[in-house]
Design an enzyme around this catalytic site. Structure first.
Site, PDB file in Angstrom:
ATOM      1  CD  GLU A  48      -2.664   1.124   2.634  1.00  0.00           C
ATOM      2  OE1 GLU A  48      -3.772   1.680   2.622  1.00  0.00           O
ATOM      3  OE2 GLU A  48      -2.205   0.533   3.637  1.00  0.00           O
ATOM      4  CE  LYS A 120      -7.487   0.880   3.361  1.00  0.00           C
ATOM      5  NZ  LYS A 120      -6.344   1.490   4.093  1.00  0.00           N
ATOM      6  CB  CYS A 161      -4.211  -1.711   4.293  1.00  0.00           C
ATOM      7  SG  CYS A 161      -3.406  -1.394   5.877  1.00  0.00           S
TER       8      CYS A 161
END
Length: 292
Positions: A48, A120, A161
């Site tokens: 990330e 995300k 994440c």
């Protein structure tokens, strides 16, 4: 040198310590990608925020660019074509408006074409016991689409994440046929020490899938600390590759997608999943449908 056999692929997780200099971060990633490719990796994943870790919102917006103008997008697409690899850039900070950005992952094919983008979905908006406070939603626009893409001879589900804490996302991808799930990350040291390994292994076990997660590690220029320990977990839950500690580096593993099929035959949790009605304390009922 790691070697693939028929039906397998060699995956590499690149561990970084990205800082505030975009060009330096691109160079650091490119060096490690080249090293992993030289050892036989055909699917390579970076963490990330590969291009920039900058806690200051003001400084972040000085440095980031729209996708068509972002130098890292062009460099990594060209590198994938040059090395003939599937390159999964875990995420980049991409400007999407005057005061908004996307935490966006990219999957580049062996010809350099963009196979998929993933924004995300789950924003890390938390206050941690050690005083750390994060509000990703103040800067990043959350995505709305779960992505499963054919690449490297299998189906890959894309995550980033904090997504790893939301099992429904990965179950939906596994239900759509993904045998490799991903969660490239910049996990905080505190949460990583407590939960990183168990979350990766849990998503692998419950879905009968490989989980591949490259990570940021160490103390960064903006003051944050990340956990490192980039991982590859097999469908039965065992860690088959790891960058031990938080220093930059890489690790490789041979992935046989047939092992995902075998794990799902042994424990057919996806096939056995059923819809159900949830009844609350008030007696109100709502229907939860099984992931397709």
């Amino acid at each position: 040198m790691s070697k693939a056999t028929d039906g397998t692929l060699v995956a590499a997780v690149i561990q970084m310590r990205s800082g505030r200099d975009v060009a330096a971060n691109i160079d650091a990633a490119s060096t490690l990608i080249r090293q992993a490719a030289a050892e036989g990796a055909t699917y390579i994943q970076t963490p990330e925020m590969t291009n920039l870790l900058e806690r200051s919102r003001e400084e972040l917006f000085v440095k980031i660019r729209a996708e068509r103008e972002d130098p890292s997008v062009a460099v990594f697409a060209a590198l994938a074509a040059e090395l003939q690899i599937v390159l999964h850039v875990g995420s980049l900070a991409i400007r999407t408006g005057e005061d908004k950005a996307a935490n966006r992952g990219f999957l580049f094919g062996t010809d350099g074409a963009t196979l998929a983008r993933y924004d995300k979905i789950h924003m890390f908006d938390v206050d941690l016991p050690n005083g750390e406070s994060w509000r990703e939603s103040a800067t990043y626009q959350p995505g709305e689409e779960a992505i499963v893409v054919p690449a490297a001879g299998t189906l890959i589900g894309l995550g980033i994440c904090y997504d790893i804490r939301f099992p429904a996302l990965f179950r939906a991808q596994a239900g759509a046929g993904a045998r490799v799930l991903t969660a490239p990350a910049a996990f905080t040291r505190q949460t990583g020490e407590a939960h990183w390994h168990v979350l990766q292994r849990a998503r692998a076990i419950e879905n009968g899938a490989f989980v591949v997660s490259a990570a940021q590690g160490g103390r960064h220029e903006d003051g944050r600390e990340t956990y490192g320990h980039s991982l590859v977990v097999a469908p039965w839950g065992e860690v088959i590759a790891e960058v031990d500690g938080d220093a930059p580096g890489y690790a490789l593993a041979v992935l046989d997608p047939e092992k995902a099929d075998d794990a799902r035959r042994r424990i057919p949790a996806i096939a056995n999943q059923r819809s159900f009605t949830r009844v609350g304390p008030s007696g109100a009922a709502s229907r939860t449908e099984a992931a397709e």
